[in-house]
Enzyme design. Structure first.
Site, mmCIF file in Angstrom:
data_model
loop_
_atom_site.group_PDB
_atom_site.id
_atom_site.type_symbol
_atom_site.label_atom_id
_atom_site.label_comp_id
_atom_site.label_asym_id
_atom_site.label_seq_id
_atom_site.Cartn_x
_atom_site.Cartn_y
_atom_site.Cartn_z
ATOM 1 N N ARG A 1 26.288 17.266 28.218
ATOM 2 C CA ARG A 1 26.062 18.495 27.450
ATOM 3 C C ARG A 1 25.087 19.433 28.160
ATOM 4 O O ARG A 1 24.965 20.597 27.789
ATOM 5 C CB ARG A 1 25.535 18.141 26.052
ATOM 6 C CG ARG A 1 26.370 17.099 25.335
ATOM 7 C CD ARG A 1 25.842 16.779 23.960
ATOM 8 N NE ARG A 1 26.306 17.762 22.995
ATOM 9 C CZ ARG A 1 26.040 17.707 21.693
ATOM 10 N NH1 ARG A 1 25.322 16.716 21.203
ATOM 11 N NH2 ARG A 1 26.498 18.624 20.874
ATOM 12 N N LYS B 1 18.119 8.076 3.609
ATOM 13 C CA LYS B 1 18.864 7.211 4.523
ATOM 14 C C LYS B 1 18.719 5.764 4.064
ATOM 15 O O LYS B 1 17.622 5.300 3.776
ATOM 16 C CB LYS B 1 18.318 7.388 5.938
ATOM 17 C CG LYS B 1 19.240 6.914 7.036
ATOM 18 C CD LYS B 1 18.723 7.381 8.387
ATOM 19 C CE LYS B 1 19.684 6.982 9.506
ATOM 20 N NZ LYS B 1 19.234 7.482 10.814
ATOM 21 N N GLU C 1 19.766 18.332 24.480
ATOM 22 C CA GLU C 1 19.789 17.888 25.867
ATOM 23 C C GLU C 1 19.603 19.033 26.857
ATOM 24 O O GLU C 1 18.966 18.864 27.901
ATOM 25 C CB GLU C 1 21.113 17.171 26.151
ATOM 26 C CG GLU C 1 21.281 15.846 25.427
ATOM 27 C CD GLU C 1 21.810 15.990 24.007
ATOM 28 O OE1 GLU C 1 21.925 14.961 23.323
ATOM 29 O OE2 GLU C 1 22.117 17.141 23.598
#
Length: 646
Positions: free
Chosen positions: A405, A291, A377
């Site tokens: 969600r 990253k 979630e």
């Protein structure tokens, strides 16, 4: 003596200048791809430095993006990015370079993939872990219709921590070689560092010769007695699993290749070509990337350069906000940490967003009571329910748009059982540059319909501190409190926290003709509107309702009985405070006297990204709109003079 800031000049990109679409890219020679990737990385850094946005993830997939568009026939081959903020290099290579410096601005490019933006964005992906399911849909549609084309899902940035990705993989085998999954492992969490041996093995096991020999061995093994056939298959899986660690994916029906260095184009291109042409399938290619690759500040601090403000490309210095008020998320995190100093049962849960929710501040003080469950979630909510059932006080801190969600878990595992889970709902309301996919528009509507749930909305940072404390004190069932993105209003913070009476609002200012019932952070605009209405001779009451559920019915009855117009305002969709007030008034016959009730809420559209002020103007949730709504209800003109009735 002041030192001059280093000059920021646009990078030279002679090869990239020749590439407008992937068709142009595919005309390049393989040995030119390294230069193109370097220029692409420079262009992305410069663009994000100009606009702000997501930086680290896109930098990590520059080579992968280049290789994918070079090998596959996009857009006929469907390329689905998960999550979409990895896709800035993809946008540059797919005809949008001339608009890349409009990212996340009004009328400009979205910060995520978006179907309406380009044929190269076959699926919108702003929430994570959806790519494999979507790509499987594309692959199966092609299979059923006999159409050409493959579907490639690029999943990474923690998205593999969500159960939905595994649900899709478990269902993917029927797609055959039409489905390819690229696992972008950008934090070294799955595999050890790669080297020459692993790259060689990846190219070997993806080659046509190896696959041909493997299929021949399979045909031979099928003729063996079943115990020997099973043993032969297990031996094959074990041998490659020992070398490359793909046993889990093999069990889910994927042919595993990797890990390979995602920045080595000489390795990437041959492997992708082998997989593209293979009869095996579906296939998962495990690519290890860094990253922030290629930009020093981002490499050294990947978390801080995940999402950035505008920054100086030379120094990496981001332009800081000058706001003096604290961020709402920090108020929540610090308040909860202090409460936990005195209460050992308080704990905090987040779904891969500790910094975005303020849970990171809580975790510093109470690491043993802080839980980051990844992008999961549904699990977060039911985990919190289990903690609550065992006597703990869990605060489940999730963005409004992500809590959607887990709605079933909120209903089934929390509300029906009346468990005292505390929902700290960040990013409630409009969110500016992140746009429709991240706006917290629906939480009041979908939570206030549920029995047992208490729903609060903070008008400012002081109210948020009080509501955090109120939630900690509330043990008789689930409770939720919402608060927006960004900085507070600058109000004085309370020295002593108040346990707010459940279902009770407060009068902010008193009048006699107009009553404005505000829920949440539109309170400041309601007060501005009251000033303007008072100046027109329309004495105005402003109430901060604090609670969408239960309603302060006593206060509502009083205001209805004593005012000519009652107006509700909230930063949420239809079905929230306004709908509940109207239902109560209708049920009790409170409007039979001709009282005028008006509701102001978010419009019934998905609002595009823009500056917050412009979004509020578009939504009609500012002081001038409040004044106009009141005047129309009273049939007054803009000067406040009552018009003749027809």
């Amino acid at each position: 003596m002041m030192t001059a800031e280093p000059a920021q000049t646009k990078p030279e990109t002679p090869l990239l200048d020749t590439v407008d679409t992937p068709a142009d890219l595919r005309r390049l020679a393989p040995e030119q791809l390294r230069q193109l990737a370097d220029e692409l990385r420079s262009e992305m850094i410069d663009a994000v430095g100009t606009t702000g946005g997501h930086l680290g993830s896109g930098l990590g997939v520059v080579e992968l993006t280049t290789a994918l568009h070079y090998v596959f026939n996009t857009p006929d081959d469907r390329l689905v990015w998960d999550v979409g903020h990895q896709a800035y290099p993809h946008k540059i290579l797919t005809g949008r370079r001339d608009r890349i410096r409009t990212l996340r601005q009004g009328g400009g490019l979205s910060g995520f993939t978006k179907r309406s933006e380009s044929e190269y964005d076959p699926f919108g992906t702003a929430h994570s872990s959806t790519s494999i399911s979507a790509a499987l849909g594309f692959a199966m549609a092609n299979k059923m219709t006999g159409a050409e084309g493959k579907a490639i899902a690029v999943i990474g940035d923690g998205a593999m921590s969500a159960g939905m990705a595994y649900e899709a993989m478990n269902n993917a085998e029927q797609a055959g070689n039409r489905l390819i999954v690229i696992l972008n492992d950008n934090d070294m969490s799955i595999a050890p560092p790669v080297g020459g041996l692993s790259t060689y093995l990846a190219r070997l096991v993806s080659s046509g010769r190896f696959l041909g020999l493997r299929e021949l061995a399979r045909k031979f093994a099928r003729k063996l007695p079943r115990p020997l056939h099973v043993a032969a298959r297990k031996t094959d899986e074990f041998a490659r699993g020992m070398a490359m660690g793909g046993t889990l994916f093999e069990e889910l029906g994927f042919y595993y290749v990797g890990p390979i260095d995602g920045h080595d184009l000489d390795a990437l291109v041959p492997v992708l070509e082998n997989v593209r042409d293979a009869a095996e399938g579906p296939c998962l290619i495990h690519v290890v990337t860094q990253k922030g690759k290629g930009y020093g500040p981002a490499e050294q601090s990947a978390d801080k350069y995940h999402g950035v403000q505008k920054f100086n490309v030379v120094t990496g210095e981001q332009k800081k906000s000058t706001a003096s008020a604290p961020k709402y998320q920090d108020v929540f995190g610090k308040t909860l940490a202090k409460l936990a100093d005195e209460d050992a049962t308080i704990c905090a849960i987040t779904a891969a967003m500790p910094g975005g929710t303020g849970v990171d501040l809580f975790a510093k003080a109470h690491p043993d009571r802080s839980f980051d469950v990844g992008i999961a979630e549904q699990h977060a909510v039911t985990f919190a329910a289990g903690l609550a059932a065992q006597g703990m006080k869990p605060f489940c801190a999730i963005y409004s748009t992500f809590l959607q969600r887990a709605f079933d878990q909120v209903v089934h595992d929390v509300a029906i059982q009346n468990l005292p889970v505390r929902f700290a709902i960040d990013r409630a309301g409009l969110v500016g540059a992140d746009g429709a996919t991240h706006a917290g528009s629906f939480d009041v509507t979908y939570l206030a319909t549920l029995p047992n749930l208490v729903v609060m909305a903070a008008a400012d940072e002081a109210e948020l501190a009080h509501m955090t404390y109120t939630a900690a004190c509330h043990d008789s069932g689930p409770i939720a409190f919402r608060y927006p993105r960004g900085n507070g209003t600058g109000v004085a913070m309370p020295e002593v926290l108040e346990n707010l009476p459940i279902g009770k609002g407060r009068i902010v200012r008193e009048g006699s003709k107009v009553a404005i019932l505000s829920l949440g952070t539109r309170l400041a605009e309601a007060e501005k509107a009251a000033d303007q209405l008072d100046a027109k001779g329309l004495s105005t009451t402003v109430a901060d309702m604090r609670f969408a559920k239960p309603l302060d019915e006593e206060l509502i009855r009083k205001l209805i009985a004593t005012h000519d117009v009652v107006l509700t305002i909230e930063e949420g969709s239809i079905g929230g405070l306004g709908a509940h007030v109207l239902t109560m008034a209708s049920d009790e016959g409170l409007t039979d006297t001709g009282l005028k009730i008006r509701t102001m809420r978010l419009p019934d559209v998905f609002q595009d990204h823009d500056a917050p002020d412009k979004q509020y103007d578009e939504a009609g949730l500012n002081a001038p709109n409040i004044v106009d709504t009141v005047l129309k209800a009273l049939r007054h003109n803009s000067a406040g003079v009552e018009e003749a009735r027809a």
